[in-house]
Design a protein around this motif. Structure first.
Motif, PDB file in Angstrom:
ATOM      1  N   VAL A 203       0.835  -1.203   0.000  1.00 26.11           N
ATOM      2  CA  VAL A 203       0.000   0.000   0.000  1.00 26.11           C
ATOM      3  C   VAL A 203       0.872   1.257   0.000  1.00 26.11           C
ATOM      4  N   ARG A 204       1.891   1.278   0.858  1.00 27.55           N
ATOM      5  CA  ARG A 204       2.761   2.453   0.958  1.00 27.55           C
ATOM      6  C   ARG A 204       3.512   2.695  -0.338  1.00 27.55           C
ATOM      7  N   GLU A 205       4.112   1.634  -0.902  1.00 29.86           N
ATOM      8  CA  GLU A 205       4.908   1.804  -2.109  1.00 29.86           C
ATOM      9  C   GLU A 205       4.049   2.210  -3.307  1.00 29.86           C
ATOM     10  N   VAL A 206       2.854   1.636  -3.421  1.00 27.47           N
ATOM     11  CA  VAL A 206       1.973   2.011  -4.531  1.00 27.47           C
ATOM     12  C   VAL A 206       1.581   3.484  -4.423  1.00 27.47           C
ATOM     13  N   ARG A 207       1.308   3.938  -3.206  1.00 28.33           N
ATOM     14  CA  ARG A 207       0.961   5.349  -3.021  1.00 28.33           C
ATOM     15  C   ARG A 207       2.146   6.236  -3.407  1.00 28.33           C
ATOM     16  N   GLU A 208       3.360   5.849  -2.990  1.00 23.99           N
ATOM     17  CA  GLU A 208       4.541   6.643  -3.302  1.00 23.99           C
ATOM     18  C   GLU A 208       4.831   6.670  -4.799  1.00 23.99           C
ATOM     19  N   THR A 210       2.629   5.831  -7.472  1.00 20.35           N
ATOM     20  CA  THR A 210       1.558   6.154  -8.414  1.00 20.35           C
ATOM     21  C   THR A 210       0.560   7.180  -7.890  1.00 20.35           C
ATOM     22  N   GLY A 211       0.595   7.483  -6.595  1.00 19.23           N
ATOM     23  CA  GLY A 211      -0.400   8.370  -6.017  1.00 19.23           C
ATOM     24  C   GLY A 211      -1.736   7.707  -5.757  1.00 19.23           C
ATOM     25  N   LEU A 212      -1.854   6.414  -6.016  1.00 21.65           N
ATOM     26  CA  LEU A 212      -3.121   5.709  -5.843  1.00 21.65           C
ATOM     27  C   LEU A 212      -3.205   5.131  -4.434  1.00 21.65           C
ATOM     28  N   ASP A 213      -4.377   5.256  -3.821  1.00 28.13           N
ATOM     29  CA  ASP A 213      -4.646   4.624  -2.529  1.00 28.13           C
ATOM     30  C   ASP A 213      -5.372   3.312  -2.784  1.00 28.13           C
ATOM     31  N   VAL A 214      -4.687   2.219  -2.534  1.00 25.52           N
ATOM     32  CA  VAL A 214      -5.256   0.901  -2.805  1.00 25.52           C
ATOM     33  C   VAL A 214      -5.421   0.149  -1.497  1.00 25.52           C
TER      34      VAL A 214
END
Length: 312
Positions: A203-208, A210-214
């Motif tokens: 979750v943290r890496e995807v947000r960093e 792509t800006g997406l909250d998954v």
């Protein structure tokens, strides 16, 4: 996180086996020759002898393959010996990771031990050729090898619209790293921090990136990745995420000095085009994740290939 290689000195038939750069004619060759004698014995060696030889060779390869790779990366990038030594080390490491020992039924214990012995000789011989009798700098300590690197990745999908296919599009990101031009895309995600849960790291890496909250839905893939000349072996986990509302808006991170690999681009890729944008093992990993999502299972891979098919 467990380490892949043992951190204690290996013994076989008496004394400890030293690292390749410290070996002498009285120890390491004697160890390999003793295993060779077991395999050539008549009558055939016992199951106990084969088990001891197999386990000793596995420890030997897992311990010394990193030393060969570390020596290889001191050569120029265009030196053909560098790539060859890397393949020898990776091949030996792959063989040592297989579970084809006595009782597996995949091959005879004797044949598997022969494969390991050949891999051990190859590792030793290539190290000798590169070493040239001089002490070489080692980036990897064969006695205290680094822990496994662990990454958590996300399979983020959007429905196909207007492209004539029924396959979903997969979000792939293109980092600023080595690879063939146009073929270094991968799934978003990154390395876990010490003490961090894999799903939280995803979750943290995807947000960093792509800006997406998954939100994680479930794990799809467990992929073992062999060591390279600059990184230890590792595990990559791929998670399915809950469907995102609307059209996902990807925002790549701004350049930051603390990030080793800045993302240069992203792309929504259909399955049939994965090979145009990814290295082969990355494409295999994505396809395995999609299959696991459809089948409701978890795929266990070795560098993108089914772990059980690889063992066969």
């Amino acid at each position: 996180m467990p380490v892949l290689c043992p951190g204690t000195a290996m013994t076989f038939g008496g004394g400890p086996i030293p690292p390749p750069h410290a070996r002498s004619p009285e120890d390491e060759p004697a160890f390999l020759e003793s295993v060779k004698a077991v395999l050539m014995a008549h009558p055939a060696p016992t199951a106990e002898q084969l088990t001891e030889s197999t386990n000793a060779l596995r420890r030997y390869i897992r311990r010394y393959a990193p030393a060969l790779k570390a020596l290889a990366v001191t050569l120029r990038a265009d030196d053909p010996r560098r790539a060859l030594a890397g393949r020898v080390a990776d091949g030996g490491f792959y063989r040592a990771a297989q579970q084809d020992g006595p009782g597996s039924g995949l091959m005879s214990a004797r044949d598997y031990c022969r494969l390991l012995l050949r891999a051990a000789y190859d590792i030793r011989d290539h190290y000798e050729k590169l070493h040239l009798g001089k002490e070489a700098p080692l980036d990897v300590d064969p006695i205290n090898p680094p822990p496994l690197r662990a990454t958590a990745l996300a399979l983020i999908l959007r429905p196909a619209e207007g492209d004539g296919t029924h396959e979903p599009h997969v979000l792939m990101v293109g980092p600023d790293c080595a690879g063939e031009t146009g073929r270094n895309f991968r799934l978003p995600g990154g390395a876990m921090r010490e003490g961090e849960a894999p799903s939280h790291a995803m979750v943290r890496e995807v947000r960093e990136e792509t800006g997406l909250d998954v939100a994680p839905a479930r794990m799809l893939v467990h992929d073992w990745v062999p060591a390279t000349g600059t990184a230890p072996a590792g595990i990559s986990l791929v998670y399915a995420v809950a469907p995102l509302p609307g059209e996902p808006e990807v925002k790549l991170p701004l350049p930051a000095p603390e990030r080793n690999a800045e993302l240069l681009s992203y792309k929504w890729v259909v399955v049939d085009e994965l090979d145009d944008y990814c290295m082969p093992h990355q494409a295999r990993r994505v396809r395995a994740a999609l299959a696991a999502l459809r089948n409701g299972d978890v795929a266990e891979l070795h560098h993108g290939v089914s772990a059980y098919a690889a063992a066969a």
